[in-house]
Design an enzyme around this catalytic site. Structure first.
Site, PDB file in Angstrom:
ATOM      1  N   LYS A  39       0.764  -1.218   0.113  1.00  6.86           N
ATOM      2  CA  LYS A  39       0.037  -0.081  -0.009  1.00  6.86           C
ATOM      3  C   LYS A  39       0.965   1.422  -0.081  1.00  6.86           C
ATOM      4  O   LYS A  39       2.057   0.956   0.280  1.00  6.86           O
ATOM      5  CB  LYS A  39      -0.826  -0.028   1.233  1.00  6.86           C
ATOM      6  CG  LYS A  39      -0.210  -0.254   2.578  1.00  6.86           C
ATOM      7  CD  LYS A  39      -1.224  -0.143   3.798  1.00  6.86           C
ATOM      8  CE  LYS A  39      -0.312  -0.316   4.934  1.00  6.86           C
ATOM      9  NZ  LYS A  39      -0.786   0.508   5.972  1.00  6.86           N
ATOM     10  N   ARG A 137      -9.956   1.195  15.934  1.00  7.98           N
ATOM     11  CA  ARG A 137      -9.877   1.778  14.653  1.00  7.98           C
ATOM     12  C   ARG A 137     -10.860   0.972  13.825  1.00  7.98           C
ATOM     13  O   ARG A 137     -12.169   1.516  13.586  1.00  7.98           O
ATOM     14  CB  ARG A 137      -8.443   1.667  14.314  1.00  7.98           C
ATOM     15  CG  ARG A 137      -8.196   2.576  12.933  1.00  7.98           C
ATOM     16  CD  ARG A 137      -6.608   2.510  12.667  1.00  7.98           C
ATOM     17  NE  ARG A 137      -6.315   1.288  12.137  1.00  7.98           N
ATOM     18  CZ  ARG A 137      -5.120   1.031  11.595  1.00  7.98           C
ATOM     19  NH1 ARG A 137      -4.183   2.180  11.592  1.00  7.98           N
ATOM     20  NH2 ARG A 137      -4.770  -0.030  11.123  1.00  7.98           N
ATOM     21  N   TYR A 260      17.817  30.084   6.701  1.00  5.87           N
ATOM     22  CA  TYR A 260      16.724  31.071   7.316  1.00  5.87           C
ATOM     23  C   TYR A 260      16.535  30.965   8.696  1.00  5.87           C
ATOM     24  O   TYR A 260      16.898  29.894   9.459  1.00  5.87           O
ATOM     25  CB  TYR A 260      15.488  30.134   6.680  1.00  5.87           C
ATOM     26  CG  TYR A 260      14.887  30.377   5.374  1.00  5.87           C
ATOM     27  CD1 TYR A 260      14.965  31.495   4.902  1.00  5.87           C
ATOM     28  CD2 TYR A 260      15.120  29.184   4.621  1.00  5.87           C
ATOM     29  CE1 TYR A 260      14.556  31.844   3.411  1.00  5.87           C
ATOM     30  CE2 TYR A 260      14.790  29.437   3.183  1.00  5.87           C
ATOM     31  CZ  TYR A 260      14.510  30.807   2.621  1.00  5.87           C
ATOM     32  OH  TYR A 260      14.442  30.672   1.263  1.00  5.87           O
ATOM     33  N   MET A 308      13.618  24.703   1.363  1.00  5.99           N
ATOM     34  CA  MET A 308      12.663  23.816   0.670  1.00  5.99           C
ATOM     35  C   MET A 308      13.606  23.087  -0.518  1.00  5.99           C
ATOM     36  O   MET A 308      13.417  21.912  -0.825  1.00  5.99           O
ATOM     37  CB  MET A 308      11.821  24.890  -0.181  1.00  5.99           C
ATOM     38  CG  MET A 308      10.771  23.994  -1.008  1.00  5.99           C
ATOM     39  SD  MET A 308       9.847  25.131  -2.133  1.00  5.99           S
ATOM     40  CE  MET A 308       8.692  26.006  -1.089  1.00  5.99           C
TER      41      MET A 308
HETATM   42  C1  LIG Z   1      -3.933  -4.095   8.751  1.00  6.99           C
HETATM   43  C2  LIG Z   1      -2.595  -4.088   8.306  1.00  6.99           C
HETATM   44  N1  LIG Z   1      -1.642  -5.181   8.313  1.00  6.99           N
HETATM   45  C3  LIG Z   1      -0.201  -5.090   8.049  1.00  6.99           C
HETATM   46  C4  LIG Z   1       0.374  -3.579   8.063  1.00  6.99           C
HETATM   47  C5  LIG Z   1       1.816  -3.915   8.001  1.00  6.99           C
HETATM   48  O1  LIG Z   1       2.157  -3.017   9.050  1.00  6.99           O
HETATM   49  P1  LIG Z   1       3.773  -2.930   9.162  1.00  6.99           P
HETATM   50  O2  LIG Z   1       4.377  -1.920   8.303  1.00  6.99           O
HETATM   51  O3  LIG Z   1       4.164  -2.403  10.746  1.00  6.99           O
HETATM   52  O4  LIG Z   1       4.564  -4.387   9.267  1.00  6.99           O
HETATM   53  C6  LIG Z   1      -0.547  -2.719   8.213  1.00  6.99           C
HETATM   54  C7  LIG Z   1       0.187  -1.147   8.153  1.00  6.99           C
HETATM   55  O5  LIG Z   1      -0.232  -0.527   8.596  1.00  6.99           O
HETATM   56  C8  LIG Z   1      -1.835  -2.576   8.666  1.00  6.99           C
HETATM   57  O6  LIG Z   1      -2.731  -1.763   8.437  1.00  6.99           O
END
Ligand SMILES: Cc1ncc(COP(=O)(O)O)c(C=O)c1O
Length: 375
Positions: A39, A137, A260, A308
């Site tokens: 992701k 969550r 800066y 920047m």
């Molecule tokens: C549901 C879920 N599983 C696994 C992971 C992977 O977590 P990590 O990057 O800490 O291994 C995440 C990351 O946010 C997650 O939301």
């Protein structure tokens, strides 16, 4: 002397490091399937690069259907899990057709599944039924989950019981045991059932909880899931090296101010290196004292504010062989992204994810040759 022909903040991405870290997952969790979390553009590394390096995985995990589509568009056929599930009935139908397995964490999603079971089941897809075991969550409360599980099973769905830890990075946090006990209790009530609850830190902490699927994210990319254990100690290798070059050197006198806000005043005659990178590239501005970059293997402390497009480092104690044009490592082996994150009061995850488009991406294959080069 190296000639700098254009401004070049860049990340170099190592296929061999990513594959090494993936093998670490296999070694630590040898009996589970691995869902590699890709992701957020593979935690900022570029999804195309990550998919190519992780072809031996059992599945990929993403946050939303557009990320999952990208995986199919790039030609990868592995199972994909949507860890927030779908956001509408139309997405449920598309997920069923494209063979994306869905987390179901709230009642609407249960209804969408019950209304459209056929394609999903024909494609042998499982529902990842998510328990809110205490993180508060996503996820169904235990009693809601049992009811949903009964309905979904009666409608012919196969289930994976899943949850997520709030404090896996702090193994002795009291909430962990509470979450584990809640999960195990539910699991027992639903046996036989597949299960998944481990992210990177949990994979290291609790081998007895690996179950059918583990879900590593940050460890794949070679950063540490812990605050107090460095990635190196976990035998993880940084996949990303953030680099730029020295584009100017200033010789400034004692009691001169730098950058800066004139936040830093020299206490000695100073040889100052100016590096072409800044917060416009994603390098953090809010750094505290003590952060450094590395040049020719030497550590050069940052001086003054990050701007920047530029930042300043102290070359006074470094060899005079360091010149304009030299390569500068902002993070990678040394300093690690985790160290820079600490100096910025954040975590490596965030810094990896927030590099901007201006940073060139150079993907290296397992032999270290250039595979993909952006812009
Ligand atoms: C549901 C879920 N599983 C696994 C992971 C992977 O977590 P990590 O990057 O800490 O291994 C995440 C990351 O946010 C997650 O939301």
């Amino acid at each position: 002397m190296t000639a700098v022909t254009k401004r070049q903040p860049r990340i170099e991405l190592s296929t061999s490091a990513l594959q090494h870290n993936f093998k670490r997952v296999r070694k630590v969790a040898p009996h589970s399937k691995v869902v590699c979390m890709v992701k957020a553009d593979a935690y900022g590394h570029g999804i195309e690069f990550a998919l190519n390096a992780l072809q031996d995985t059992d599945a990929f995990g993403v946050a939303c259907i557009s990320e999952a589509r990208q995986i199919r568009q790039l030609g990868y056929k592995q199972p994909v899990t949507l860890i927030e599930g779908v956001f509408s009935p139309a997405e449920w139908i598309e997920a069923s057709q494209q063979q994306f397995e869905c987390v179901v964490h709230q009642q609407q999603q249960v209804q969408w599944a019950l209304a459209h079971p056929h394609t999903y089941q024909k494609n042998n897809l499982k529902i990842w039924l998510k328990l809110n075991s205490g993180m508060n969550r996503l996820g169904l409360q235990p009693d809601e989950l049992l009811t949903a599980a009964l309905k979904l099973r009666a409608a012919g769905f196969e289930l994976v019981l899943t949850m997520h830890f709030a404090n896996a990075d702090v193994p002795d946090h009291p909430l962990n045991q509470q979450q584990i006990q809640t999960f195990l209790h539910l699991k027992q009530q639903l046996e036989p059932i597949e299960a998944s609850c481990c992210n990177s830190a949990a994979i290291f902490n609790w081998p007895e909880l690996h179950f059918n699927y583990v879900r590593p994210g940050i460890m794949l990319y070679g950063a540490s899931p812990y605050d107090n254990i460095i990635a190196n100690k976990l035998d993880l290798r940084p996949v990303m090296h953030l680099k730029s070059n020295l584009i100017a050197i200033q010789h400034v006198n004692v009691e001169q101010v730098i950058g800066y806000g004139s936040r830093f005043t020299t206490t000695r005659p100073t040889r100052l290196g100016i590096v072409a990178i800044g917060y416009g590239d994603g390098y953090p501005r809010a750094l505290t004292h003590g952060a450094y970059v590395s040049i020719q293997g030497h550590e050069a402390p940052l001086l003054g504010r990050v701007s920047m497009d530029l930042l300043a480092v102290d070359l006074t104690d470094l060899p005079t062989s360091i010149h304009i044009g030299d390569e500068v490592t902002l993070w990678g082996d040394n300093p690690s992204v985790d160290l820079i994150a600490k100096h910025n009061n954040t975590i490596g995850y965030e810094l990896l994810c927030r590099l901007t488009q201006r940073v060139k991406r150079i993907s290296l294959n397992a032999e270290g040759n250039i595979l993909i080069k952006s812009n």
